[in-house]
Design an enzyme around this catalytic site. Structure first.
Site, PDB file in Angstrom:
ATOM      1  CB  CYS A 113      -0.953  -0.006   1.182  1.00  0.00           C
ATOM      2  SG  CYS A 113      -2.014  -1.448   1.191  1.00  0.00           S
ATOM      3  CG  HIS A 254      -3.096   3.488   2.231  1.00  0.00           C
ATOM      4  ND1 HIS A 254      -3.667   3.098   1.044  1.00  0.00           N
ATOM      5  CD2 HIS A 254      -3.070   2.385   3.014  1.00  0.00           C
ATOM      6  CE1 HIS A 254      -3.971   1.810   1.118  1.00  0.00           C
ATOM      7  NE2 HIS A 254      -3.625   1.355   2.300  1.00  0.00           N
ATOM      8  CG  ASN A 284      -6.354  -0.892   1.387  1.00  0.00           C
ATOM      9  OD1 ASN A 284      -5.681  -0.480   0.445  1.00  0.00           O
ATOM     10  ND2 ASN A 284      -5.820  -1.394   2.486  1.00  0.00           N
TER      11      ASN A 284
HETATM   12  O1  UT7 Z   1      -3.187  -1.183   3.832  1.00  0.00           O
HETATM   13  C1  UT7 Z   1      -2.983  -1.991   4.950  1.00  0.00           C
HETATM   14  C2  UT7 Z   1      -4.141  -2.937   5.083  1.00  0.00           C
HETATM   15  N1  UT7 Z   1      -4.751  -3.124   6.289  1.00  0.00           N
HETATM   16  C3  UT7 Z   1      -5.428  -2.250   7.080  1.00  0.00           C
HETATM   17  O2  UT7 Z   1      -5.392  -1.074   6.945  1.00  0.00           O
HETATM   18  C4  UT7 Z   1      -6.275  -2.851   8.144  1.00  0.00           C
HETATM   19  C5  UT7 Z   1      -6.091  -2.266   9.509  1.00  0.00           C
HETATM   20  N2  UT7 Z   1      -7.070  -2.778  10.416  1.00  0.00           N
HETATM   21  C6  UT7 Z   1      -8.364  -2.375  10.396  1.00  0.00           C
HETATM   22  O3  UT7 Z   1      -8.739  -1.525   9.613  1.00  0.00           O
HETATM   23  C7  UT7 Z   1      -9.318  -2.934  11.449  1.00  0.00           C
HETATM   24  O4  UT7 Z   1      -8.583  -3.700  12.374  1.00  0.00           O
HETATM   25  C8  UT7 Z   1     -10.459  -3.807  10.848  1.00  0.00           C
HETATM   26  C9  UT7 Z   1     -11.402  -2.909  10.064  1.00  0.00           C
HETATM   27  C10 UT7 Z   1      -9.871  -4.860   9.930  1.00  0.00           C
HETATM   28  C11 UT7 Z   1     -11.230  -4.468  11.962  1.00  0.00           C
HETATM   29  O5  UT7 Z   1     -11.757  -3.520  12.836  1.00  0.00           O
HETATM   30  P1  UT7 Z   1     -11.590  -3.693  14.415  1.00  0.00           P
HETATM   31  O6  UT7 Z   1     -12.335  -2.588  15.040  1.00  0.00           O
HETATM   32  O7  UT7 Z   1     -10.125  -3.811  14.702  1.00  0.00           O
HETATM   33  O8  UT7 Z   1     -12.367  -5.042  14.664  1.00  0.00           O
HETATM   34  P2  UT7 Z   1     -11.827  -6.402  15.295  1.00  0.00           P
HETATM   35  O9  UT7 Z   1     -10.903  -7.074  14.334  1.00  0.00           O
HETATM   36  O10 UT7 Z   1     -11.315  -6.111  16.666  1.00  0.00           O
HETATM   37  O11 UT7 Z   1     -13.168  -7.220  15.382  1.00  0.00           O
HETATM   38  C12 UT7 Z   1     -14.239  -6.808  16.202  1.00  0.00           C
HETATM   39  C13 UT7 Z   1     -15.375  -7.765  16.001  1.00  0.00           C
HETATM   40  C14 UT7 Z   1     -14.988  -9.225  16.108  1.00  0.00           C
HETATM   41  O12 UT7 Z   1     -16.020  -9.894  16.764  1.00  0.00           O
HETATM   42  P3  UT7 Z   1     -15.891 -10.308  18.305  1.00  0.00           P
HETATM   43  O13 UT7 Z   1     -14.688 -11.204  18.344  1.00  0.00           O
HETATM   44  O14 UT7 Z   1     -15.691  -9.016  19.044  1.00  0.00           O
HETATM   45  O15 UT7 Z   1     -17.178 -10.969  18.562  1.00  0.00           O
HETATM   46  C15 UT7 Z   1     -14.902  -9.682  14.671  1.00  0.00           C
HETATM   47  O16 UT7 Z   1     -15.164 -11.054  14.524  1.00  0.00           O
HETATM   48  O17 UT7 Z   1     -15.920  -7.600  14.683  1.00  0.00           O
HETATM   49  C16 UT7 Z   1     -16.017  -8.881  14.047  1.00  0.00           C
HETATM   50  N3  UT7 Z   1     -15.848  -8.694  12.614  1.00  0.00           N
HETATM   51  C17 UT7 Z   1     -16.879  -8.419  11.799  1.00  0.00           C
HETATM   52  N4  UT7 Z   1     -18.203  -8.260  12.042  1.00  0.00           N
HETATM   53  C18 UT7 Z   1     -18.981  -7.956  10.985  1.00  0.00           C
HETATM   54  C19 UT7 Z   1     -14.714  -8.739  11.883  1.00  0.00           C
HETATM   55  N5  UT7 Z   1     -14.988  -8.494  10.596  1.00  0.00           N
HETATM   56  C20 UT7 Z   1     -16.318  -8.289  10.519  1.00  0.00           C
HETATM   57  C21 UT7 Z   1     -17.199  -7.984   9.467  1.00  0.00           C
HETATM   58  N6  UT7 Z   1     -18.499  -7.815   9.743  1.00  0.00           N
HETATM   59  N7  UT7 Z   1     -16.767  -7.817   8.192  1.00  0.00           N
END
Ligand code: UT7
Length: 327
Positions: A113, A254, A284
């Site tokens: 990225c 980004h 992204n």
């Molecule tokens: O260019 C580099 C590429 N990468 C990035 O920029 C990604 C950086 N990371 C992020 O943007 C965030 O970490 C995410 C958007 C990927 C995730 O957001 P988060 O607030 O960190 O959520 P989390 O991973 O802590 O998950 C929270 C909850 C989980 O459920 P439980 O365990 O709390 O019950 C996940 O299972 O959200 C759940 N979850 C979803 N729910 C609905 C994860 N993905 C999804 C989804 N829809 N698509």
């Protein structure tokens, strides 16, 4: 020393759209979660047979047209991408042929990225050293080709797209790339990768069956890293230039996640009107994200000749970096 000045910009996104509503029908997710956690509403998605080099070529042609530079004048084509049409040859070689850049070298930069930021830095160094005078710089990716559309933690995030700029040497000007910062931490390779298809787990190797050929991402780790890296890279590039954030007219980060962008902008005390956003429309797009943002900023009149624009990006590697440019 000649300055590396952006002469023209182009872009390309696939026609296909994938909305949050579409994703609701594919995996256990919902529009509200995606909007709140990422800011994404829809993304563009390439169809079968639609490749990174096709987007890169379309963006390159538009950039050449907008710059008034002929393909035959280019001395180098650089493409920031991690989704080549093939393992090799490079996307930039395919573009070189497609646009008829008959006097140009060509290579890809694998900085995920941050690919456009790294590529722009390479091109700038070529120009400032006097080695070359006209360079095409592209950032393009089709990450949806390596996304597992049954994995809700990644498939909602990514889209396809690209952008390109023509850089040319100019003397006696204050326009052009001012400073660049490039950083990396390979110990973070474990947080975001595609494991199969490289030399560790070759596709044809029976022993490598079972390894993922799609993106694995430890989202929370990447998130924590990104929030710090974005702010750090910006502070560093401003420091190198002897400038402060109040002198930045437009911030084009980004477009990975709205929350990451907001926290970087807050750390820099940048008001909303100086922060460019299109993550809602594209998700992204990896190496395509920053040039696509710059393109839309120009088209909408928010980025004009003489303005100071700061880009910043981060991604798999881990890598991160920033460019400060007088447009
Ligand atoms: O260019 C580099 C590429 N990468 C990035 O920029 C990604 C950086 N990371 C992020 O943007 C965030 O970490 C995410 C958007 C990927 C995730 O957001 P988060 O607030 O960190 O959520 P989390 O991973 O802590 O998950 C929270 C909850 C989980 O459920 P439980 O365990 O709390 O019950 C996940 O299972 O959200 C759940 N979850 C979803 N729910 C609905 C994860 N993905 C999804 C989804 N829809 N698509």
């Amino acid at each position: 020393m000649p300055r590396a000045v952006i002469q023209g910009i182009g872009h390309a996104v696939p026609e296909g759209r994938l909305t949050n509503a579409d994703l609701e029908r594919m995996v256990d997710t919902n529009d509200e979660w995606i909007r709140q956690r990422t800011g994404i509403v829809e993304r563009r998605i390439s169809g079968p047979g639609e490749t990174t080099s096709m987007l890169a070529t379309a963006a390159a042609k538009e950039a050449l047209q907008n710059s008034g530079v002929a393909a035959s004048e280019l001395e180098l084509v650089i493409c920031g991408t991690v989704t080549g049409d093939m393992s090799f040859p490079s996307v930039s070689c395919l573009v070189q042929d497609a646009i008829g850049a008959s006097h140009a070298g060509a290579y890809d930069v694998g900085a995920a990225c941050a690919g456009f930021i790294y590529s722009l830095a390479s091109a700038t160094a070529m120009i400032e050293s006097g080695t070359m005078r006209k360079v095409l710089v592209i950032g393009a990716d089709t990450l949806t080709k390596v996304v597992d559309f049954t994995d809700r933690s990644t498939c909602v995030l990514f889209g396809d797209g690209g952008g390109a700029v023509v850089l040319a040497a100019e003397e006696n000007t204050d326009r052009g790339v001012i400073k660049t910062v490039l950083l990396s931490d390979g110990s973070g390779a474990k947080h975001i990768f595609v494991e199969a298809g490289g030399t560790r787990h070759p596709m044809h190797d029976p022993a490598s069956q079972g390894y993922r050929s799609t993106i694995f991402m430890a989202g929370a780790e990447v998130y924590r890293f990104a929030v710090k890296a974005m702010g750090d890279a910006c502070c560093r590039v401003l420091d190198l230039a002897g400038m402060d954030a109040s002198q930045v007219d437009l911030f084009v980060p980004h477009q990975a996640n709205l929350r990451i962008i907001t926290s970087a902008a807050q750390r820099l005390n940048l008001p909303d009107e100086k922060v460019f956003l299109n993550v809602q429309n594209y998700g992204n797009t990896s190496g395509g994200s920053i040039p696509l943002g710059l393109y839309e900023a120009v088209q909408s009149g928010r980025l004009k000749k003489g303005m100071v624009v700061m880009t910043v990006g981060f991604g798999a590697g881990l890598v991160w970096g920033a460019n400060l440019i007088r447009w």
